[in-house]
Design an enzyme around this catalytic site. Structure first.
Site, mmCIF file in Angstrom:
data_model
loop_
_atom_site.group_PDB
_atom_site.id
_atom_site.type_symbol
_atom_site.label_atom_id
_atom_site.label_comp_id
_atom_site.label_asym_id
_atom_site.label_seq_id
_atom_site.Cartn_x
_atom_site.Cartn_y
_atom_site.Cartn_z
ATOM 1 N N CYS A 193 51.551 56.755 36.599
ATOM 2 C CA CYS A 193 52.637 56.328 37.483
ATOM 3 C C CYS A 193 53.668 55.474 36.745
ATOM 4 O O CYS A 193 53.299 54.495 36.065
ATOM 5 C CB CYS A 193 52.032 55.533 38.650
ATOM 6 S SG CYS A 193 53.294 54.923 39.772
ATOM 7 N N CYS B 174 47.261 55.970 39.105
ATOM 8 C CA CYS B 174 48.043 54.835 38.581
ATOM 9 C C CYS B 174 48.319 54.974 37.090
ATOM 10 O O CYS B 174 49.347 54.504 36.605
ATOM 11 C CB CYS B 174 47.320 53.526 38.872
ATOM 12 S SG CYS B 174 47.049 53.275 40.633
ATOM 13 N N GLU C 207 65.509 68.579 55.208
ATOM 14 C CA GLU C 207 64.971 67.287 55.642
ATOM 15 C C GLU C 207 64.295 67.412 57.011
ATOM 16 O O GLU C 207 63.230 66.867 57.241
ATOM 17 C CB GLU C 207 66.093 66.239 55.725
ATOM 18 C CG GLU C 207 66.594 65.762 54.378
ATOM 19 C CD GLU C 207 65.539 64.962 53.615
ATOM 20 O OE1 GLU C 207 64.841 64.170 54.241
ATOM 21 O OE2 GLU C 207 65.425 65.161 52.395
ATOM 22 N N CYS D 292 53.337 47.161 39.217
ATOM 23 C CA CYS D 292 52.835 47.398 40.588
ATOM 24 C C CYS D 292 51.820 46.313 40.980
ATOM 25 O O CYS D 292 50.809 46.129 40.301
ATOM 26 C CB CYS D 292 52.189 48.775 40.676
ATOM 27 S SG CYS D 292 51.468 49.092 42.286
ATOM 28 N N CYS E 70 51.266 58.666 43.682
ATOM 29 C CA CYS E 70 50.754 57.610 44.556
ATOM 30 C C CYS E 70 50.322 58.245 45.879
ATOM 31 O O CYS E 70 50.842 57.938 46.943
ATOM 32 C CB CYS E 70 51.828 56.546 44.770
ATOM 33 S SG CYS E 70 51.163 55.041 45.490
HETATM 34 S S1 SF4 Z 1 50.649 52.082 40.162
HETATM 35 FE FE1 SF4 Z 1 51.086 51.411 42.245
HETATM 36 S S2 SF4 Z 1 52.700 52.761 42.935
HETATM 37 FE FE2 SF4 Z 1 51.786 53.711 41.118
HETATM 38 S S3 SF4 Z 1 50.181 55.091 41.881
HETATM 39 FE FE3 SF4 Z 1 49.216 53.123 41.488
HETATM 40 S S4 SF4 Z 1 49.294 52.047 43.432
HETATM 41 FE FE4 SF4 Z 1 50.781 53.712 43.552
#
Ligand code: SF4
Length: 315
Positions: free
Chosen positions: A191, A188, A34, A197, A181
């Protein structure tokens, strides 16, 4: 499947399970990773620093028993040496055994709230959220927050945490921030948060970028002091490089000095342009004289290493 389940499933399939600090529950090894990763990329830490450091210091107790110079030597090249000094200080303070409570961990030098939570979540599977730079970005976008407000982000992180599997949740959030992200061109479509989101249509707005001021350039001079074939060095006292060895630096070029070349180094707040100069009539107090071989065993800052390399490569 709700968003927390989607994150969990995504991590099982796509997470970086092979990282060495994810294959241990040794709090010291997790703490070390870390701290190293705070200002350094995973690739650099993995390839050059994590394993050699653990080989020299396999336990926190071994860090506590070593002189600071030895710890700094193993940190050499990683930069941000305050991290190494804090690690040494913490090892001594807690007598080689890290506490298990986040409040106690967070009270140790160099361990902030997010790092304390990371150690507890990863070593002991405690249900605590983490909030590193990547996770902050993901949360800002997910909740469409244009301002990175610590208090608000902690509240969101607590609510968002999957308490059933905090280990996987936190690791997943870090990986999503690192690979999905990303600050530029977030993916997205891939994701696991995309379904709910709030920021996915304009992710660049969350958070709104703050224009960074251009870093200024400082010009200084490094005195190359020689005696009987050895180089004169000082052990630095200033906060950032405290304990490291290096060349005496001055703001003004001494009148009769001649130039031996230049080196540059970029710190977080300024760029340093350092002209190496030599003047045999100069008498400057140093902390010691060293041969090339002896210098090899000293901990030097990156810019002083550059000077050494330039001097010895031009011999
Ligand atoms: S959906 Fe939202 S959290 Fe996912 S990559 Fe796109 S902006 Fe980022």
């Amino acid at each position: 499947m709700n968003v927390k389940e989607a994150i969990y499933a995504w991590y099982q399939k796509n997470g970086r399970h092979d990282l060495p600090w994810r294959q241990t529950n040794d709090a010291y090894k997790i703490y070390l990773s870390e701290i190293m990763l705070q200002q350094t990329q995973v690739k650099t830490v993995l390839e050059r620093f994590y394993f050699p450091f653990l080989e020299r210091f396999p336990t926190l107790q071994s860090v506590a028993e070593a002189p600071l110079d030895d710890v700094l030597k193993m940190w050499e090249g990683l930069g941000y040496y305050t991290r190494a000094r804090n690690l040494h200080h913490t090892a001594i303070t807690c007598k080689g055994v890290l506490p298990k409570r986040p409040e106690e961990l967070g009270g140790l030098k160099g361990i902030g709230k997010s790092t304390a939570h990371a150690i507890c979540a990863f070593a002991y599977h405690q249900a605590l959220p983490i909030l590193d730079a990547n996770v902050k970005r993901v949360l800002c976008r997910y909740f469409a927050l244009s301002v990175k407000d610590e208090k608000v982000l902690w509240e969101k992180a607590w609510k968002f945490l999957a308490v059933k599997h905090p280990y996987e949740h936190n690791q997943a959030m870090m990986d999503i921030g690192a690979f999905v992200c990303t600050s530029k061109n977030p993916n997205c479509l891939e994701c696991p948060l995309s379904f709910t989101c709030k920021g996915k249509n304009t992710p660049e707005n969350y958070p709104l970028a703050i224009k960074k001021a251009k870093v200024p350039t400082k010009k200084r001079f490094a005195l190359v002091i020689k005696k009987e074939g050895k180089l004169g060095l000082i052990q630095r006292k200033e906060r950032l490089l405290h304990g490291l060895w290096g060349f005496v630096q001055v703001d003004e070029k001494p009148k009769n000095a001649h130039s031996l070349g230049k080196v540059t180094h970029t710190y977080s707040h300024f760029k340093l342009e350092l002209e190496m100069i030599y003047d045999e009539s100069l008498h400057v107090k140093v902390d010691g004289y060293f041969t090339e071989e002896e210098i090899e065993s000293l901990a030097l800052s990156t810019v002083d290493k550059k000077i050494i390399q330039t001097l010895f490569s031009s011999k």
